[in-house]
Design a protein around this motif. Structure first.
Motif, PDB file in Angstrom:
ATOM      1  N   VAL A  10       0.842  -1.198   0.000  1.00 58.76           N
ATOM      2  CA  VAL A  10       0.000   0.000   0.000  1.00 58.76           C
ATOM      3  C   VAL A  10       0.878   1.251   0.000  1.00 58.76           C
ATOM      4  O   VAL A  10       0.658   2.170  -0.794  1.00 58.76           O
ATOM      5  N   LEU A  11       1.889   1.293   0.864  1.00 60.36           N
ATOM      6  CA  LEU A  11       2.797   2.438   0.903  1.00 60.36           C
ATOM      7  C   LEU A  11       3.524   2.605  -0.425  1.00 60.36           C
ATOM      8  O   LEU A  11       3.714   3.727  -0.899  1.00 60.36           O
ATOM      9  N   THR A  14       1.784   4.877  -2.891  1.00 64.16           N
ATOM     10  CA  THR A  14       1.513   6.269  -2.534  1.00 64.16           C
ATOM     11  C   THR A  14       2.520   7.169  -3.248  1.00 64.16           C
ATOM     12  O   THR A  14       3.469   6.689  -3.872  1.00 64.16           O
ATOM     13  N   THR A  15       2.313   8.458  -3.113  1.00 66.44           N
ATOM     14  CA  THR A  15       3.252   9.414  -3.721  1.00 66.44           C
ATOM     15  C   THR A  15       4.455   9.701  -2.831  1.00 66.44           C
ATOM     16  O   THR A  15       5.354  10.426  -3.244  1.00 66.44           O
ATOM     17  N   LEU A  16       4.478   9.133  -1.636  1.00 68.60           N
ATOM     18  CA  LEU A  16       5.618   9.348  -0.741  1.00 68.60           C
ATOM     19  C   LEU A  16       6.879   8.774  -1.365  1.00 68.60           C
ATOM     20  O   LEU A  16       6.841   7.787  -2.081  1.00 68.60           O
ATOM     21  N   ALA A  30      -0.673   8.038   5.327  1.00 72.18           N
ATOM     22  CA  ALA A  30      -0.648   7.792   3.882  1.00 72.18           C
ATOM     23  C   ALA A  30      -1.176   6.392   3.554  1.00 72.18           C
ATOM     24  O   ALA A  30      -1.930   6.213   2.591  1.00 72.18           O
ATOM     25  N   VAL A  31      -0.798   5.413   4.356  1.00 70.71           N
ATOM     26  CA  VAL A  31      -1.279   4.046   4.150  1.00 70.71           C
ATOM     27  C   VAL A  31      -2.788   3.990   4.362  1.00 70.71           C
ATOM     28  O   VAL A  31      -3.514   3.395   3.552  1.00 70.71           O
ATOM     29  N   GLU A  33      -4.984   6.417   4.056  1.00 69.81           N
ATOM     30  CA  GLU A  33      -5.655   7.126   2.958  1.00 69.81           C
ATOM     31  C   GLU A  33      -5.713   6.266   1.703  1.00 69.81           C
ATOM     32  O   GLU A  33      -6.744   6.208   1.029  1.00 69.81           O
ATOM     33  N   ARG A  34      -4.613   5.603   1.380  1.00 64.17           N
ATOM     34  CA  ARG A  34      -4.574   4.768   0.172  1.00 64.17           C
ATOM     35  C   ARG A  34      -5.487   3.556   0.342  1.00 64.17           C
ATOM     36  O   ARG A  34      -6.184   3.169  -0.593  1.00 64.17           O
ATOM     37  N   CYS A  38      -8.793   2.501  -1.928  1.00 62.26           N
ATOM     38  CA  CYS A  38      -8.903   1.176  -2.562  1.00 62.26           C
ATOM     39  C   CYS A  38     -10.039   0.361  -1.958  1.00 62.26           C
ATOM     40  O   CYS A  38     -10.088  -0.860  -2.139  1.00 62.26           O
ATOM     41  N   CYS A  45      -3.523  -2.758  -4.591  1.00 68.16           N
ATOM     42  CA  CYS A  45      -2.167  -2.227  -4.512  1.00 68.16           C
ATOM     43  C   CYS A  45      -1.151  -3.284  -4.950  1.00 68.16           C
ATOM     44  O   CYS A  45      -0.184  -2.965  -5.639  1.00 68.16           O
TER      45      CYS A  45
END
Length: 80
Positions: A10-11, A14-16, A30-31, A33-34, A38, A45
């Motif tokens: 999942v991470l 992300t855009t990180l 961030a995890v 939110e993603r 989903c 992911c």
């Protein structure tokens, strides 16, 4: 309950970036939110991660190692 691998995938999507200075709470946020985006299904992911591994094998390993380490550290704090 999700595994470290699930959360790392999942991470990964992300855009990180590994070069970002991220706190454990920023990684967890961030995890979360993603995962919400989903529908709570980390398999979406995983499919994207597999595609990225095929399309960009030269960067996949480095990014996945970062994602695994980042979620291990971020979620270890919540387990304590």
């Amino acid at each position: 309950m999700f595994t470290t691998t699930d959360l790392a995938q999942v991470l990964f999507v992300t855009t990180l970036q590994p070069s970002d200075e991220l706190s454990p709470s920023a990684i967890r946020e961030a995890v979360d939110e993603r995962l919400c985006a989903c529908g709570g299904d980390p398999s979406w992911c995983a499919a994207f991660v597999a595609q990225e591994a095929g399309d960009h094998p030269e960067t996949y390993v480095r990014r996945m190692r970062w994602a695994l380490d980042a979620v291990a550290d971020a979620y270890a704090l919540t387990a304590a």
